[in-house]
Design a protein around this motif. Structure first.
Motif, PDB file in Angstrom:
ATOM      1  N   ALA A   1      16.511  -7.306  13.935  1.00 27.40           N
ATOM      2  CA  ALA A   1      16.717  -6.216  14.891  1.00 27.40           C
ATOM      3  C   ALA A   1      15.385  -5.631  15.344  1.00 27.40           C
ATOM      4  CB  ALA A   1      17.586  -5.129  14.258  1.00 27.40           C
TER       5      ALA A   1
ATOM      6  N   ILE B   1      13.941  -5.570  19.193  1.00 31.76           N
ATOM      7  CA  ILE B   1      13.524  -4.321  19.840  1.00 31.76           C
ATOM      8  C   ILE B   1      12.062  -4.407  20.271  1.00 31.76           C
ATOM      9  CG2 ILE B   1      13.119  -1.858  19.462  1.00 31.76           C
ATOM     10  CD1 ILE B   1      15.563  -1.889  17.588  1.00 31.76           C
TER      11      ILE B   1
ATOM     12  N   PHE C   1      11.704  -6.531  23.310  1.00 34.83           N
ATOM     13  CA  PHE C   1      12.209  -5.811  24.480  1.00 34.83           C
ATOM     14  C   PHE C   1      11.137  -4.879  25.040  1.00 34.83           C
ATOM     15  CE2 PHE C   1      14.071  -1.863  26.108  1.00 34.83           C
ATOM     16  CZ  PHE C   1      14.788  -2.353  27.189  1.00 34.83           C
TER      17      PHE C   1
END
Length: 200
Positions: free
Chosen positions: A23, A27, A30
């Motif tokens: 995760a 992130i 991104f």
């Protein structure tokens, strides 16, 4: 009555370390991608703004300058020395990626000997500039060296590459910001040069 199929909180599984790492990576990617898009947008916007800026010098006398030659630093050149015949002045630097892109185009044009072709080396180390010309070829009849970029301010030069056409009376007749292409030479520079030659 409690649900006998639901494990107590102490027995519920916490997210694994692998899932948390995955995760975090997603992130992070991104945000990196987002920052990259923002940087590209700002860069392109700045480039577009620079290329769309009209030059206040068009139709006016070229700013006075007194600069050394790149190859012969003890020899200086002034705008008065270049008067009498039109010339194209190309602003470039060894640090400029677009200059490398346009260089073959300018070299082909210079070989036509249609007009004097002057180089304007901007904010460069002399050794780097000489090495660059040795590697890619020197299409210029002479190269001016503006190491500190002070004269560039008078000319309204924001960076490199930029290209000017100056007539024999020292009047700036045309300017292009960004890399010159064959199409720009055919559709913009040559028509401007023809007007100069016709005395218009």
């Amino acid at each position: 009555m409690s649900d006998t199929n639901t494990p107590p909180p102490s027995q519920q599984r916490a997210p694994s370390a692998g899932a948390l790492t995955f995760a975090i990576v997603i992130i992070g990617l991104f945000f990196v991608g987002l920052m990259g898009l923002l940087f590209y947008g700002v860069k392109q916007s700045g480039r577009a703004d620079r290329e769309s800026l009209p030059s206040p010098l068009i139709g006016k006398p070229s700013p006075a300058f007194d600069l050394p030659q790149l190859h012969y630093p003890d020899r200086r050149v002034t705008n008065a020395d270049l008067a009498g015949e039109p010339y194209v002045m190309n602003v470039w630097g060894s640090w400029c990626p677009e200059c490398r892109v346009e260089h073959p185009v300018l070299t082909r044009f210079a070989l036509t000997k249609r007009v004097r072709f002057i180089g304007y080396n901007l904010k460069d180390e002399r050794e780097d500039a000489l090495r660059w010309l040795e590697q890619f070829g020197n299409p210029y009849v002479l190269v001016l060296a503006d190491i500190e970029g002070r004269t560039a301010i008078d000319w309204g030069i924001y960076g490199a590459p930029e290209t000017f056409l100056v007539d024999g009376d020292g009047i700036v007749r045309w300017k292009h910001v960004g890399a010159v292409t064959d199409e720009i030479i055919a559709n913009e520079l040559l028509p401007a040069l023809e007007k100069v030659e016709a005395g218009k």
